[in-house]
Design a protein around this motif. Structure first.
Motif, mmCIF file in Angstrom:
data_model
loop_
_atom_site.group_PDB
_atom_site.id
_atom_site.type_symbol
_atom_site.label_atom_id
_atom_site.label_comp_id
_atom_site.label_asym_id
_atom_site.label_seq_id
_atom_site.Cartn_x
_atom_site.Cartn_y
_atom_site.Cartn_z
ATOM 1 N N GLU A 1 0.850 -1.181 -0.100
ATOM 2 C CA GLU A 1 -0.024 0.148 -0.061
ATOM 3 C C GLU A 1 0.947 1.219 -0.026
ATOM 4 O OE1 GLU A 1 -3.153 0.575 -0.160
ATOM 5 O OE2 GLU A 1 -4.416 -1.222 0.755
ATOM 6 N N ILE A 2 2.067 1.279 0.713
ATOM 7 C CA ILE A 2 2.699 2.566 1.068
ATOM 8 C C ILE A 2 3.513 2.834 -0.299
ATOM 9 C CG2 ILE A 2 4.935 3.303 2.187
ATOM 10 C CD1 ILE A 2 3.961 1.842 4.614
ATOM 11 N N ALA A 3 3.984 1.404 -0.829
ATOM 12 C CA ALA A 3 4.653 1.493 -2.256
ATOM 13 C C ALA A 3 3.810 2.161 -3.254
ATOM 14 C CB ALA A 3 5.154 0.378 -2.448
ATOM 15 N N LEU A 4 2.862 1.598 -3.543
ATOM 16 C CA LEU A 4 1.978 2.308 -4.646
ATOM 17 C C LEU A 4 1.340 3.491 -4.530
ATOM 18 C CD1 LEU A 4 -0.278 -1.043 -4.952
ATOM 19 C CD2 LEU A 4 1.328 0.008 -6.761
ATOM 20 N N ARG A 5 1.058 4.044 -3.295
ATOM 21 C CA ARG A 5 0.673 5.490 -2.997
ATOM 22 C C ARG A 5 1.841 6.344 -3.333
ATOM 23 N NH1 ARG A 5 -2.298 3.658 1.544
ATOM 24 N NH2 ARG A 5 -0.375 4.003 2.976
ATOM 25 N N HIS A 6 3.085 5.811 -3.115
ATOM 26 C CA HIS A 6 4.197 6.686 -3.378
ATOM 27 C C HIS A 6 4.787 6.668 -5.005
ATOM 28 C CE1 HIS A 6 8.366 8.021 -2.966
ATOM 29 N NE2 HIS A 6 8.821 7.300 -3.822
ATOM 30 N N CYS A 7 4.593 5.549 -5.519
ATOM 31 C CA CYS A 7 4.783 5.510 -6.994
ATOM 32 C C CYS A 7 4.009 6.282 -7.679
ATOM 33 C CB CYS A 7 5.200 4.026 -7.202
ATOM 34 S SG CYS A 7 6.592 3.046 -6.426
ATOM 35 N N ILE A 8 2.822 6.090 -7.333
ATOM 36 C CA ILE A 8 1.667 6.499 -8.279
ATOM 37 C C ILE A 8 1.906 8.198 -7.955
ATOM 38 C CG2 ILE A 8 -0.460 7.115 -8.690
ATOM 39 C CD1 ILE A 8 -0.895 4.074 -8.254
ATOM 40 N N LYS A 9 2.000 8.683 -6.747
ATOM 41 C CA LYS A 9 2.034 10.139 -6.297
ATOM 42 C C LYS A 9 3.163 10.814 -7.065
ATOM 43 C CE LYS A 9 2.220 13.376 -2.798
ATOM 44 N NZ LYS A 9 2.095 13.584 -1.045
#
Length: 326
Positions: A238-246
């Protein structure tokens, strides 16, 4: 980054079936029973398809034509696949004594079908602005000039190349989310220092391939082992996807959904439960859809007989949540 060949572009598919799922009965790999010497369940594609019980017209790929392959794979590489020893090295099964026509029929042709399936399912994701799923593919150890780890053709690199070529206004920046237990060194070598490709890779650093050169391409990576639980893994995801997309703001997500991170896998040596796999896939699709980013899912690795059932349950769950094929 490897310099891809500039060729006259074939046209994109004119008609995408209503169900954005690619499958061909020829996906399954059989070679006189010798494939059983490798732990990979080469029959899982058909098992998943029959479990899904898809209603409606789905994508049936043909063998990937050479006009698409040579955009990424140089001629000398394709020529090398005429030799049994080269294929033996890549799929780690003692088939070097089989004649080349048999290997092409039983090994290369299924992978050519799967490679074309990834490309066309990627087109489906772009044109319907939502999703595509290939019930095979994910050959993430294959690069433009090498093969290995049961991967011959670089379907991930090829898919990204062609959707960028065919839909330049829609797709420029691509996020690769590689959640197979093994490092995706093939596509990583192809996209080293490519600013328009962002690679997120969760893998077990203690297993194959240990490719330190390819690791330079990983822009968000994390290592996992047998001690890590579903809760820990999914929170990290969850943390990784939020970061990468942002940070990256991709136009397209290519999701390499390997299931060899599941409990009991003889090669992955991770500890994610079947329900954890289903939740993992839902999380990736949720981030994609909430951010209006087309996503292509390919199946990649998974070396247990129960993998097919888990994959089918996961896709059914995605369908119930996001109405993929009903």
């Amino acid at each position: 980054m490897w310099a891809f060949a500039i060729i006259q572009s074939p046209k994109p598919p004119e008609h995408i079936p209503e169900v954005p799922i690619a499958y061909h009965h020829g996906y399954n790999i059989t070679a006189c029973g010798i494939e059983k010497l490798h732990p990979f369940d080469s029959q899982k594609y058909g098992k998943v398809f029959h479990e899904l019980n898809i209603q409606g017209q789905y994508i049936v790929p043909s063998k990937c034509p050479r006009s698409l392959l040579i955009a990424v794979h140089p001629f000398w590489f394709l020529l090398s696949l005429c030799y049994s020893l080269q294929i033996f090295r890549a799929i780690e099964v003692p088939i070097f004594f089989l004649p080349a026509p048999v290997l092409r029929w039983r090994v290369l042709n299924p992978m050519l079908l799967a490679t074309h399936g990834s490309i066309i399912a990627g087109c489906a994701a772009v044109t319907n602005r939502k999703f595509g799923i290939n019930l095979s593919g994910g050959y993430h150890h294959a690069s433009s000039t090498s093969c290995g780890g049961f991967c011959i053709y670089a379907d991930i690199t090829l898919t990204i190349y062609w959707i960028r070529r065919w839909y330049p206004e829609a797709v420029k920046k691509v996020l690769i989310v590689d959640l197979d237990a093994h490092q995706g060194n093939g596509h990583e070598r192809d996209f080293i220092k490519c600013p328009d490709t962002f690679i997120l890779d969760f893998y077990n650093d203690e297993i194959y391939p240990g490719d330190f050169i390819a690791k330079e391409a990983i822009r968000y990576g994390d290592n996992f082992n047998f001690e890590h639980t579903d809760e820990f893994y999914l929170e990290k995801l969850e943390i990784a996807l939020r970061h990468c997309i942002k940070v990256f703001r991709p136009d397209f997500i290519l999701y390499n959904a390997g299931t060899d991170c599941m409990q009991g896998d003889p090669l992955g040596n991770l500890n994610i439960s079947s329900s954890g796999i289903i939740k993992r896939d839902e999380i990736v699709f949720t981030h994609s859809i909430e951010n209006h980013i087309p996503i292509l899912m390919v199946l990649s690795g998974g070396y247990q007989k129960q993998n097919a059932a888990t994959i089918a349950k996961s896709i059914k769950n995605l369908n119930s949540k996001f109405n993929i094929y009903t």
